[in-house]
Design an enzyme around this catalytic site. Structure first.
Site, mmCIF file in Angstrom:
data_model
loop_
_atom_site.group_PDB
_atom_site.id
_atom_site.type_symbol
_atom_site.label_atom_id
_atom_site.label_comp_id
_atom_site.label_asym_id
_atom_site.label_seq_id
_atom_site.Cartn_x
_atom_site.Cartn_y
_atom_site.Cartn_z
ATOM 1 N N SER A 145 0.817 -1.317 0.089
ATOM 2 C CA SER A 145 0.008 -0.054 -0.160
ATOM 3 C C SER A 145 0.918 1.312 -0.011
ATOM 4 C CB SER A 145 -0.901 -0.036 1.352
ATOM 5 O OG SER A 145 -1.337 1.054 1.527
ATOM 6 N N TYR A 158 -3.271 -0.246 10.058
ATOM 7 C CA TYR A 158 -3.166 -0.728 8.544
ATOM 8 C C TYR A 158 -1.595 -0.451 8.061
ATOM 9 C CZ TYR A 158 -4.148 -0.822 3.397
ATOM 10 O OH TYR A 158 -4.388 -1.219 2.283
#
Length: 264
Positions: A145, A158
């Protein structure tokens, strides 16, 4: 040259490949010739996705399997090996995000994100790697990501998981490179999916959603990504065309990470 991108005869496992970018990447691998294996925790999601793959003409087999449960993962990989052969390509796509400020996030909530987004890829990679070592070839693609590089409010778990996945990618590349296994990552930018649709809805006065405006302003390409934007990168990293690419994170973000932003 085009044959270097062919995946004919290959078996690809895409975790969480029942919807969104996971399904889009799995479809791309299937169109390039690979047999697709995918999983989800719920059997009904697996059944629905199998029908979608069949409708698209993709040879796909689904498993109800939780990537955080090592016994379930080992059983799935063993069943695939017995029925189809050892897995050639692994895409560690399964993941979740919880948007909660750090001070409000419980340890249990933090741990759930780490378990699925970081420990899950470790468990699945560890289960698949022996078959790749036996074959003397393999491709592992971890879906990282932009949060592997950047922080943002409310995504501490995250970002911690995806930052860890970036370094796990590099370390697995170091350990397994001698066996002709390439371990790389893809870092998607902001992708237009049904899950992000509310962030792109027009406001009552016809203006953009504030978050939509923020993303457009931060992206040199001037748009959100589409799931199709990930198809070429995943096929490249899964194919012989990337045989000397190892330990690399390919960011597919329209240039966000390269851009400091416009001067006010």
């Amino acid at each position: 040259m085009i044959n270097k991108f062919s995946l004919e005869g290959k078996i690809a496992l895409v975790t969480g490949g029942t919807y969104g970018i996971g399904m889009s990447m799995a479809m791309a691998l299937g169109k390039a010739g690979a047999k697709i294996i995918f999983n989800a925790r719920r059997a009904d999601a697996v059944e629905k996705a199998e029908a979608e793959y069949r409708a698209a003409g993709i040879d796909a087999y689904g498993y109800a399997c939780d990537v955080t449960k090592e016994d379930q993962v080992k059983a799935m990989v063993a069943d695939v090996a017995a029925k189809l052969g050892d897995i050639d390509i692994l895409v560690n796509n399964a993941g979740i995000i919880k948007r909660i400020p750090a001070l409000d996030m419980s340890v249990e909530e933090f741990s759930e994100v780490i378990d699925i987004d970081l420990i899950g890829p470790f468990i699945v990679s560890k289960a698949v790697a022996p078959g790749m070592i036996k074959k003397g070839a393999g491709k592992i693609i971890n879906i990282c990501s932009m949060m592997s590089e950047l922080g943002r409010e409310t995504v501490s778990a995250y970002a911690a998981a995806k930052g860890g996945l970036k370094m796990l990618t590099k370390n697995m590349a170091c350990e397994w490179g001698e066996h002709n296994i390439q371990v790389n990552g893809i870092g998607p930018g902001y992708i237009a999916t049904p899950q992000t649709a509310p962030l792109r809805e027009k406001q009552a006065d016809g203006s953009r959603h504030p978050f939509d405006s923020f993303i457009i302003a931060k992206t040199p390409a001037g748009r959100w990504g589409n799931p199709e934007d990930l198809e070429g990168p995943v096929v490249f990293l899964a194919s012989e065309a990337s045989n000397f690419v190892n330990g690399h994170i390919l960011y597919v973000d329209g240039g966000i990470l390269a851009y400091i932003g416009k001067q006010p």
